[in-house]
Design a protein around this motif. Sequence first.
Motif, PDB file in Angstrom:
ATOM      1  N   GLU A 228      -6.233  42.153 -24.304  1.00  0.00           N
ATOM      2  CA  GLU A 228      -5.086  41.249 -24.252  1.00  0.00           C
ATOM      3  C   GLU A 228      -3.772  42.004 -24.427  1.00  0.00           C
ATOM      4  OE1 GLU A 228      -5.825  37.906 -26.846  1.00  0.00           O
ATOM      5  OE2 GLU A 228      -7.916  37.787 -26.190  1.00  0.00           O
ATOM      6  N   PHE A 229      -3.261  42.486 -23.313  1.00  0.00           N
ATOM      7  CA  PHE A 229      -1.971  43.175 -23.328  1.00  0.00           C
ATOM      8  C   PHE A 229      -0.978  42.347 -22.522  1.00  0.00           C
ATOM      9  CE2 PHE A 229      -4.548  47.385 -23.161  1.00  0.00           C
ATOM     10  CZ  PHE A 229      -4.830  47.299 -24.506  1.00  0.00           C
ATOM     11  N   GLY A 230       0.137  42.029 -23.151  1.00  0.00           N
ATOM     12  CA  GLY A 230       1.230  41.384 -22.428  1.00  0.00           C
ATOM     13  C   GLY A 230       1.840  42.381 -21.448  1.00  0.00           C
ATOM     14  N   PRO A 231       2.834  41.924 -20.685  1.00  0.00           N
ATOM     15  CA  PRO A 231       3.369  42.737 -19.582  1.00  0.00           C
ATOM     16  C   PRO A 231       3.787  44.157 -19.981  1.00  0.00           C
ATOM     17  CG  PRO A 231       4.384  40.558 -19.627  1.00  0.00           C
ATOM     18  CD  PRO A 231       3.470  40.616 -20.799  1.00  0.00           C
ATOM     19  N   THR A 232       4.487  44.300 -21.096  1.00  0.00           N
ATOM     20  CA  THR A 232       4.992  45.634 -21.463  1.00  0.00           C
ATOM     21  C   THR A 232       3.861  46.596 -21.754  1.00  0.00           C
ATOM     22  OG1 THR A 232       6.904  44.534 -22.439  1.00  0.00           O
ATOM     23  CG2 THR A 232       6.578  46.852 -22.994  1.00  0.00           C
ATOM     24  N   GLU A 358       1.575  36.912 -23.468  1.00  0.00           N
ATOM     25  CA  GLU A 358       2.293  37.010 -22.196  1.00  0.00           C
ATOM     26  C   GLU A 358       3.794  37.250 -22.414  1.00  0.00           C
ATOM     27  OE1 GLU A 358       0.269  37.300 -19.624  1.00  0.00           O
ATOM     28  OE2 GLU A 358       2.041  37.727 -18.425  1.00  0.00           O
ATOM     29  N   ASP A 359       4.325  36.752 -23.548  1.00  0.00           N
ATOM     30  CA  ASP A 359       5.735  36.995 -23.845  1.00  0.00           C
ATOM     31  C   ASP A 359       5.919  38.212 -24.767  1.00  0.00           C
ATOM     32  OD1 ASP A 359       4.693  36.088 -26.182  1.00  0.00           O
ATOM     33  OD2 ASP A 359       5.980  34.322 -26.366  1.00  0.00           O
ATOM     34  N   ASP A 360       4.879  39.047 -24.846  1.00  0.00           N
ATOM     35  CA  ASP A 360       4.910  40.289 -25.635  1.00  0.00           C
ATOM     36  C   ASP A 360       4.913  40.086 -27.157  1.00  0.00           C
ATOM     37  OD1 ASP A 360       4.705  42.031 -23.486  1.00  0.00           O
ATOM     38  OD2 ASP A 360       6.872  42.298 -23.253  1.00  0.00           O
ATOM     39  N   ARG A 361       4.752  38.846 -27.595  1.00  0.00           N
ATOM     40  CA  ARG A 361       4.592  38.635 -29.042  1.00  0.00           C
ATOM     41  C   ARG A 361       3.270  39.257 -29.496  1.00  0.00           C
ATOM     42  NH1 ARG A 361       2.800  33.917 -30.474  1.00  0.00           N
ATOM     43  NH2 ARG A 361       2.745  33.196 -28.324  1.00  0.00           N
ATOM     44  N   PRO A 362       3.199  39.771 -30.724  1.00  0.00           N
ATOM     45  CA  PRO A 362       1.947  40.379 -31.178  1.00  0.00           C
ATOM     46  C   PRO A 362       0.794  39.378 -31.273  1.00  0.00           C
ATOM     47  CG  PRO A 362       3.603  40.386 -32.932  1.00  0.00           C
ATOM     48  CD  PRO A 362       4.292  39.933 -31.696  1.00  0.00           C
ATOM     49  N   GLY A 363      -0.410  39.836 -30.958  1.00  0.00           N
ATOM     50  CA  GLY A 363      -1.597  38.983 -30.972  1.00  0.00           C
ATOM     51  C   GLY A 363      -2.456  39.199 -32.211  1.00  0.00           C
ATOM     52  N   ASP A 364      -3.697  38.739 -32.136  1.00  0.00           N
ATOM     53  CA  ASP A 364      -4.563  38.690 -33.324  1.00  0.00           C
ATOM     54  C   ASP A 364      -5.516  39.867 -33.445  1.00  0.00           C
ATOM     55  OD1 ASP A 364      -3.470  36.198 -33.637  1.00  0.00           O
ATOM     56  OD2 ASP A 364      -5.090  35.217 -32.520  1.00  0.00           O
ATOM     57  N   ILE A 417      -9.839  43.953 -16.505  1.00  0.00           N
ATOM     58  CA  ILE A 417     -10.170  43.218 -17.735  1.00  0.00           C
ATOM     59  C   ILE A 417      -8.959  43.070 -18.655  1.00  0.00           C
ATOM     60  CG2 ILE A 417     -12.633  43.802 -17.687  1.00  0.00           C
ATOM     61  CD1 ILE A 417     -12.011  45.941 -19.838  1.00  0.00           C
ATOM     62  N   ILE A 418      -7.808  43.540 -18.204  1.00  0.00           N
ATOM     63  CA  ILE A 418      -6.596  43.370 -19.010  1.00  0.00           C
ATOM     64  C   ILE A 418      -5.974  42.026 -18.668  1.00  0.00           C
ATOM     65  CG2 ILE A 418      -4.316  44.305 -19.583  1.00  0.00           C
ATOM     66  CD1 ILE A 418      -5.296  47.036 -18.739  1.00  0.00           C
ATOM     67  N   LYS A 419      -5.983  41.141 -19.620  1.00  0.00           N
ATOM     68  CA  LYS A 419      -5.490  39.796 -19.338  1.00  0.00           C
ATOM     69  C   LYS A 419      -5.166  39.102 -20.656  1.00  0.00           C
ATOM     70  CE  LYS A 419      -7.586  38.337 -15.448  1.00  0.00           C
ATOM     71  NZ  LYS A 419      -8.666  37.709 -14.664  1.00  0.00           N
ATOM     72  N   THR A 420      -3.999  38.533 -20.749  1.00  0.00           N
ATOM     73  CA  THR A 420      -3.654  37.811 -21.980  1.00  0.00           C
ATOM     74  C   THR A 420      -4.366  36.461 -22.011  1.00  0.00           C
ATOM     75  OG1 THR A 420      -1.755  36.820 -20.878  1.00  0.00           O
ATOM     76  CG2 THR A 420      -1.338  38.810 -22.167  1.00  0.00           C
ATOM     77  N   ARG A 421      -4.414  35.855 -23.195  1.00  0.00           N
ATOM     78  CA  ARG A 421      -5.009  34.523 -23.334  1.00  0.00           C
ATOM     79  C   ARG A 421      -4.348  33.516 -22.415  1.00  0.00           C
ATOM     80  NH1 ARG A 421      -6.531  34.276 -29.722  1.00  0.00           N
ATOM     81  NH2 ARG A 421      -7.463  36.334 -29.515  1.00  0.00           N
ATOM     82  N   GLU A 422      -3.009  33.621 -22.342  1.00  0.00           N
ATOM     83  CA  GLU A 422      -2.250  32.667 -21.543  1.00  0.00           C
ATOM     84  C   GLU A 422      -2.675  32.751 -20.078  1.00  0.00           C
ATOM     85  OE1 GLU A 422      -0.980  34.831 -23.730  1.00  0.00           O
ATOM     86  OE2 GLU A 422      -0.213  33.524 -25.308  1.00  0.00           O
TER      87      GLU A 422
END
Length: 434
Positions: A228-232, A358-364, A417-422
């Motif tokens: 789960e990597f956002g765009p950046t 997706e908005d580059d906020r940190p995940g879990d 396989i790189i895909k955010t939850r959103e």
Amino acid sequence: RVVVGTKVDQNHVNYVTAYNMLTGIRFTVSRTNAKIDRELTEADFQARHKFSFDITGNELTPSAKYDFKFKDYAPWVFRHLRANFRLDPADYLVSLTSKYILSELGSPGKSGSFFYFSRDYKYIIKTIHHAEHKFLRKILREYYDHVTADPDTLLSQFYGLHRVKIPYGRKIHFVVMNNLFPPHRDIHHTFDLKGSTIGRNFKEEDLAKNPRATLKDLNWLHRDLHLEFGPTKREAFVAQMKRDVALLQKLQIMDYSLLVGIHDLERGNEENLRDKTLQVFQPGGDKAEEQPQPNMLMRTPSKLESARKAKELRQLIRSEKPIPMDQTMTKMPDVMLEESRKDFYFYSDDGGFRATHEDDRPGDEVYYLGIIDCLTHYGLIKRTEHLWKGFKYPESQISAIPPERYGDRFIRFISGIIKTRERVEAEKARHSAA
Ligand code: ATP
Ligand code: CA
Ligand code: CA
């Protein structure tokens, strides 16, 4: 998870080998680091030095517990590599040789290599085949140029290449490299991903026996997991992976994997504190002690402590005397947080790389990742495997395909396989709407 190995105590079959490895490292690394730094020359890449250790000692080497020969390869190149990866020379020596504690992971792969962890779990010693050893020496210049130009590399960081041999024993080649996984955090899931599917399934039934086993591509796909990597982060990661894989393709390397350790921040470290003990290797120690997991010992050393430790070691190193065996260094913290790793992008979230939205906020989740096992040259064994597996399976599914295609497939799989939850949610919504 690779945390708990087998302690290598005096009754362990590999005790003498482990002891000799560490004695040799201690001697050769402090010898090289004692000298004033200088630029590398072409000759440094070919250099090798042979030392004989024995119980009495001689004018060159100090006395050791056993008779053995030790060969040190390209010491100046590795000194510069360690500096490139921001290792503190004193710290490196302490981690690998203080109190001589190691734990052995045995041979997790098919290759027959053995893995040993330094006491603080920062470093891994991996025994390698002669062919891998020769190959690393051959590509050392290009590896060096790549990782110094691009220190954020995901490739294994090599810190030393050595050989030990006891009288009448066989030659054992080994490398010292970074442990991708942190000493202070539970890894809840481990995956070794190649982008192929044949033989890339860890039997889920066996997971009960070994809940921390390393899983593979098919397990990943069945669980529908994602990095789960956002765009950046996605862009940076994919770009880095492409640069690293381009080198591997150029050097005709294959069979490497992306090793992924996942730390779930919500689960945290509870299990780690409860049930695990770090097993230790202590030559000369009468009884093998069990020590708590390193995370329990973990604390940030005070500035004063760190400074004292560094000074003491620098003096030892400068004196060109090897560090005495029973220098216990009790004043020093048992485990130091790896400050240096923070300088590197993919290891900057407490040694790992944190998931983002997706908005580059940190995940879990925090990922600990890198490209490992990158010393298999295509020309060697794989051509035959390609032939016989090729009869049975389409090439896209087997692991032994030529390096160019291996790399392309690897990049395709990992990028996929790189895909955010959103994103995953959005795709699902689209599917059910259709
Ligand atoms: P094979 O050739 O059969 O794949 P190998 O003996 O060459 O095996 P590797 O593929 O290098 O072994 O590693 C085997 C396992 O050891 C990995 O799947 C991983 O669990 C662990 N491991 C290897 N290198 C590292 C590392 N740098 N950090 C953490 N764990 C590692
Ligand atoms: Ca492997
Ligand atoms: Ca291998």
